[in-house]
Design an enzyme around this catalytic site. Structure first.
Site, mmCIF file in Angstrom:
data_model
loop_
_atom_site.group_PDB
_atom_site.id
_atom_site.type_symbol
_atom_site.label_atom_id
_atom_site.label_comp_id
_atom_site.label_asym_id
_atom_site.label_seq_id
_atom_site.Cartn_x
_atom_site.Cartn_y
_atom_site.Cartn_z
ATOM 1 N N CYS A 90 -4.222 13.694 37.137
ATOM 2 C CA CYS A 90 -3.767 14.398 38.348
ATOM 3 C C CYS A 90 -2.377 15.009 38.188
ATOM 4 O O CYS A 90 -2.015 15.919 38.934
ATOM 5 C CB CYS A 90 -3.775 13.457 39.549
ATOM 6 S SG CYS A 90 -5.410 12.802 39.930
ATOM 7 N N GLN A 156 -9.985 4.808 39.909
ATOM 8 C CA GLN A 156 -8.846 5.113 40.757
ATOM 9 C C GLN A 156 -9.090 4.626 42.183
ATOM 10 O O GLN A 156 -8.164 4.152 42.853
ATOM 11 C CB GLN A 156 -8.575 6.623 40.741
ATOM 12 C CG GLN A 156 -8.136 7.127 39.380
ATOM 13 C CD GLN A 156 -7.573 8.526 39.418
ATOM 14 O OE1 GLN A 156 -6.967 8.940 40.405
ATOM 15 N NE2 GLN A 156 -7.744 9.266 38.333
ATOM 16 N N ARG A 219 -8.018 19.903 59.051
ATOM 17 C CA ARG A 219 -8.774 19.676 60.285
ATOM 18 C C ARG A 219 -7.858 20.040 61.450
ATOM 19 O O ARG A 219 -7.029 19.243 61.887
ATOM 20 C CB ARG A 219 -9.203 18.210 60.393
ATOM 21 C CG ARG A 219 -10.042 17.722 59.229
ATOM 22 C CD ARG A 219 -11.445 18.259 59.271
ATOM 23 N NE ARG A 219 -12.292 17.658 58.239
ATOM 24 C CZ ARG A 219 -13.537 17.987 57.992
ATOM 25 N NH1 ARG A 219 -14.104 18.942 58.714
ATOM 26 N NH2 ARG A 219 -14.229 17.400 57.045
ATOM 27 N N SER A 245 -7.850 11.992 49.357
ATOM 28 C CA SER A 245 -7.605 13.417 49.121
ATOM 29 C C SER A 245 -8.918 14.178 49.100
ATOM 30 O O SER A 245 -9.961 13.648 48.718
ATOM 31 C CB SER A 245 -6.872 13.614 47.792
ATOM 32 O OG SER A 245 -7.611 13.047 46.722
ATOM 33 N N HIS A 346 -6.711 18.324 46.921
ATOM 34 C CA HIS A 346 -6.107 17.897 45.654
ATOM 35 C C HIS A 346 -6.890 18.521 44.500
ATOM 36 O O HIS A 346 -7.832 17.927 43.991
ATOM 37 C CB HIS A 346 -6.149 16.366 45.591
ATOM 38 C CG HIS A 346 -5.664 15.762 44.320
ATOM 39 N ND1 HIS A 346 -4.826 16.412 43.431
ATOM 40 C CD2 HIS A 346 -5.888 14.529 43.773
ATOM 41 C CE1 HIS A 346 -4.575 15.610 42.409
ATOM 42 N NE2 HIS A 346 -5.211 14.465 42.589
ATOM 43 N N CYS A 376 0.592 9.992 41.228
ATOM 44 C CA CYS A 376 -0.155 8.931 40.552
ATOM 45 C C CYS A 376 -1.195 9.577 39.647
ATOM 46 O O CYS A 376 -1.744 10.630 39.959
ATOM 47 C CB CYS A 376 -0.795 7.985 41.555
ATOM 48 S SG CYS A 376 -1.932 8.772 42.728
ATOM 49 N N GLY A 378 -4.411 8.908 36.455
ATOM 50 C CA GLY A 378 -5.349 8.002 35.818
ATOM 51 C C GLY A 378 -4.724 7.277 34.640
ATOM 52 O O GLY A 378 -3.922 7.840 33.908
#
Length: 390
Positions: A90, A156, A219, A245, A346, A376, A378
């Protein structure tokens, strides 16, 4: 050591899975952000020493060195522009920023574009691993890894649930955090806060050609009751799709240059790179590492958390930035002030430069000085980048 500056950073508006960006090839999506960055900054395209492109799912339409393919699809960059594609999960395009800055700070290059791409519609998350397993080629957990971590699930999601339990969060707290993300993203959109950072992308729709300029995942009518009603992802757990995400299509890019390049090409910087940090820790509760990476980055920078004006902490799951706030004692009113990945999406390899574009614009709008971005990743890795506005 030389100083690295960020001249500008741009991103596409996020597209939901199967949504408004689904019809755009990822190579062309990435190329559009490269071209927009070159056009906006006025940099001589021939001056770009390298393009460092983050991408996690490097298969299918994102195979074959997608960074180089994006350069070749560009309308402005010459074919003589080198490119490389990197994967730090990520944090791929946040690492792209750090690699670009390191090249400039070392004096080996003067003008580098850091970028990222991920079409999660066209190249689904985990698709490359699933293909190899289906073909009987095995998975990434080798006998050596199994020996060191017997029976461990490299998940994750499980790491995020472990953070919930370790830090004592309730589902109600997670739901409230998710609602805040949507409310902030809605307010930012309606106030035009994203206008300067978003690259319009022309898309085909049933109504004809349109410009995609608004993050599709927000939303606008989000309520706590609606979020709370989403089913749990795991029985006995606390996380739901609403507190995770969003899968997202998107691309982003940032121009990183030396002081010499600023003068030579008459560029005006937004910020200088103050501190670069990457750390690694527990690969099982893997998403907790931004907490400890931030400690190290602040100590390295000679700063305290209170010195930082705004923070972008990727909302992979609500438990991650919540744990980061608890650990650092940071002010929640300075965190992800325009919403985060729970609302905005994401796009994996594109999220690093995406967050940087949002952070820089938010700092500029508020007259802030220092910004901190962390992600963060993996395997229990985390990047922290601290910038100082100039």
């Amino acid at each position: 050591m030389a100083t690295a500056y960020i001249v500008d950073a741009v991103r596409t508006a996020g597209g939901r899975r199967g949504g408004r960006l689904a019809g755009v090839h990822p190579v062309d999506l990435a190329a559009a952000t490269l071209d927009a960055l070159v056009a906006r900054t006025g940099i001589d395209p021939n001056a770009v020493d390298d393009v460092v492109m983050g991408c996690v799912s490097q298969g299918g339409q994102q195979a074959g060195q997608v960074g180089r393919n994006a350069v070749l699809a560009s309308k402005l960059l010459p074919q003589s522009t080198p490119a490389v594609t990197i994967d730090r999960q990520c944090g791929s395009s946040q690492q792209a920023i750090q690699f670009a800055a390191q090249a400039v700070m070392s004096g080996t290059q003067d003008v580098v574009i850091a970028a990222g791409i991920e079409s999660m519609t066209r190249v689904p998350m985990g698709s490359t691993a699933i293909f190899h397993m289906k073909e009987g080629l095995g998975n990434y957990k080798s006998p050596g890894l199994e020996e060191k971590y017997p029976g461990v699930s490299w998940s994750q999601f499980m790491g995020a649930e472990m953070i919930v339990k370790k830090h004592g969060f309730t589902k109600d707290q997670l739901d409230q955090f998710a609602l805040t993300s949507h409310l902030r993203a809605k307010a930012a959109t309606e106030a035009g806060a994203f206008k300067n950072e978003i690259v319009p992308i022309e898309i085909e729709t049933p109504e004809g050609k349109q410009w995609h300029t608004i993050d599709e995942g927000i939303r606008m009518d989000a309520t706590l009751e609606g979020i709370a009603g989403v089913k749990l992802l795991q029985e006995g757990g606390a996380l739901t799709a609403a507190t995770s995400s969003q899968i997202c299509d998107g691309a982003s890019a940032a121009l990183v240059v030396s002081e010499e390049a600023l003068k030579r090409y008459n560029l005006t910087p937004l910020a200088r790179i103050h501190t670069l940090t990457v750390t690694a820790g527990d690969p099982v509760i893997m998403l907790e590492e931004p907490l400890f990476a931030t400690d190290k980055a602040l100590a390295k920078a000679g700063l305290k958390i209170g010195d930082i004006d705004l923070y972008e902490v990727n909302e992979a799951f609500a438990s991650v930035p919540m744990a980061w706030l608890k650990h650092t004692g940071a002010d929640p009113d300075k965190l992800n002030v325009n919403g985060g990945a729970i609302a905005l999406g994401h796009p994996l390899g594109a999220s690093g430069t995406k967050l940087m574009s949002t952070l820089l614009n938010a700092l500029k709008a508020r007259g802030g000085k220092y910004g901190l971005q962390t992600m963060c990743e993996g395997g229990g890795v985390a990047n922290v980048t601290i910038v100082e506005m100039v």
